[in-house]
Design a protein around this motif. Sequence first.
Motif, PDB file in Angstrom:
ATOM      1  N   LEU A 176       0.843  -1.192   0.000  1.00  0.00           N
ATOM      2  CA  LEU A 176       0.000   0.000   0.000  1.00  0.00           C
ATOM      3  C   LEU A 176       0.876   1.239   0.000  1.00  0.00           C
ATOM      4  O   LEU A 176       1.837   1.326   0.763  1.00  0.00           O
ATOM      5  CB  LEU A 176      -0.890   0.003   1.249  1.00  0.00           C
ATOM      6  N   THR A 177       0.543   2.194  -0.861  1.00  0.00           N
ATOM      7  CA  THR A 177       1.213   3.488  -0.855  1.00  0.00           C
ATOM      8  C   THR A 177       0.235   4.537  -0.359  1.00  0.00           C
ATOM      9  O   THR A 177      -0.884   4.655  -0.868  1.00  0.00           O
ATOM     10  CB  THR A 177       1.709   3.868  -2.269  1.00  0.00           C
ATOM     11  N   THR A 178       0.646   5.297   0.652  1.00  0.00           N
ATOM     12  CA  THR A 178      -0.208   6.335   1.211  1.00  0.00           C
ATOM     13  C   THR A 178       0.452   7.698   1.063  1.00  0.00           C
ATOM     14  O   THR A 178       1.664   7.805   0.892  1.00  0.00           O
ATOM     15  CB  THR A 178      -0.473   6.102   2.710  1.00  0.00           C
ATOM     16  N   GLY A 179      -0.375   8.734   1.144  1.00  0.00           N
ATOM     17  CA  GLY A 179       0.166  10.085   1.222  1.00  0.00           C
ATOM     18  C   GLY A 179       0.688  10.610  -0.094  1.00  0.00           C
ATOM     19  O   GLY A 179       0.171  10.294  -1.175  1.00  0.00           O
ATOM     20  N   ARG A 180       1.788  11.353  -0.003  1.00  0.00           N
ATOM     21  CA  ARG A 180       2.229  12.144  -1.152  1.00  0.00           C
ATOM     22  C   ARG A 180       3.683  12.537  -0.980  1.00  0.00           C
ATOM     23  O   ARG A 180       4.303  12.268   0.040  1.00  0.00           O
ATOM     24  CB  ARG A 180       1.379  13.407  -1.226  1.00  0.00           C
ATOM     25  N   GLY A 188      -8.582  11.866  -0.095  1.00  0.00           N
ATOM     26  CA  GLY A 188      -8.985  10.692   0.675  1.00  0.00           C
ATOM     27  C   GLY A 188      -8.656  10.792   2.153  1.00  0.00           C
ATOM     28  O   GLY A 188      -8.165  11.800   2.652  1.00  0.00           O
ATOM     29  N   TYR A 189      -8.953   9.720   2.862  1.00  0.00           N
ATOM     30  CA  TYR A 189      -8.628   9.647   4.287  1.00  0.00           C
ATOM     31  C   TYR A 189      -7.109   9.706   4.475  1.00  0.00           C
ATOM     32  O   TYR A 189      -6.343   9.222   3.639  1.00  0.00           O
ATOM     33  CB  TYR A 189      -9.167   8.355   4.906  1.00  0.00           C
TER      34      TYR A 189
END
Length: 455
Positions: A176-180, A188-189
């Motif tokens: 999973l890749t989250t954020g930026r 999104g959340y």
Amino acid sequence: MSDLLERLRAGLPPEALITDPDVTVSYAHDMAGFCDAGLPAVVVLPRTVEQVQHVMRTAAALRVPVVPQGARTGLSGAANASDGCIVLSLVRMDRILEISPVDRIAVVEPGVVNAVLSRAVNEHGLYYPPDPSSWETCTIGGNIGTASGGLCCVKYGVTAEYVLGLDVVLADGRLLTTGRRTAKGVAGYDLTRLFVGSEGSLGIVVKAVLALRPQPPRQLVLAAEFSSASAACDAVCRIMERGHTPSLLELMDRTTVRAVNALGSMGLPESTEALLLCAFDTPDPAADLAAVGALCTAAGATEVVPADDPAESDLLLQARRMSLTALEALKPATMIDDVCVPRSQLGAMLAGTAAIAEEHGLTIGVCAHAGDGNTHPVVCFDHADPEESRRARASFDAIMALGLELGGTITGEHGVGVLKKEWLARELGETGIALQRGIKAVFDPLGLLNPGKLF
């Protein structure tokens, strides 16, 4: 056991697996006391994301718990093994993948040591502020897992404020890749913040995008002596009330000062009841220190001594960083508390801790990130003495209860782990714990990731 090892070997190089019980036992626990730890079935030291994914897929197939670890410098038992688990040590994933002065970010693997990253970004004129006392050995992955802080929090904030994005291997092996990596982003959340401070219970961080700041000027430090802890806390309130933004505002009580002198011959004033260290990294730190010095004097400081140069300042900061180690040297065992209270209640917290120490007949030294109300009462005792151990545990619990009574929290930066599970339930309440368990079930339905931690 044989099936587990056979499946792990199918996707891992031989050097990534440790099965010798004499070695695996050394991975059983972190630096916390009073925390149960089991014996791992195997220790895995991966170097790649794919190897971490293989471990999690194997664990899910065989229903084997996995305990992720960094440098094991934690103080709450969050990295403690459970019987028969896979210990997943990420210390060999230690590459700094990118430093971008334009974007002001660093991209790192979880095993990068905090101090190594700090020095690397300094070479580009940049600054990574979070600096736990164990910064020379603790890893970024561990810092993310416990949402750790450090001496600079009063001005620059904690780890959570610098984690922009993550790559996380989930319990079933998916990535999973989250954020930026952008300066802004609200799509999104905010799953990134959810993983920060989750203590390895939701997924395995394998890459982090970290925000950086321009490197500030070298800071200068002022040391102020007080005849009482309450006077020092009054000075802290005056400094913050007047709008000052020190880069550091630290407090050491008399017990801590004497312990530091005994360990490192630092020459700190042993006659003081409380020593306050205040630093500024502004363009004119001397002027800021003069203004703070006047506030300390008005609050009752018996002596105020500003450092003349950065070298003298570094010596004072070295003394502060030694505090926990010095207190640990006083007795065979310690319990290190991590209670954060509103700044306005800092004096009551220290007074209450002193009363608890007297009631239980124990030595309890306190060092604190005073600027943000984060206290570290250290209970010193002899673990070979059952009665003294009982009093130590009782005093620890009394300090936790005091923090909550004063409107505080059970942990400002060390995390919950095993040590504070009961207290997390008291702080969050029944509904809060139920929702947290529900979140855990979404990410880890089989309950394999760091079982027995948090709640």
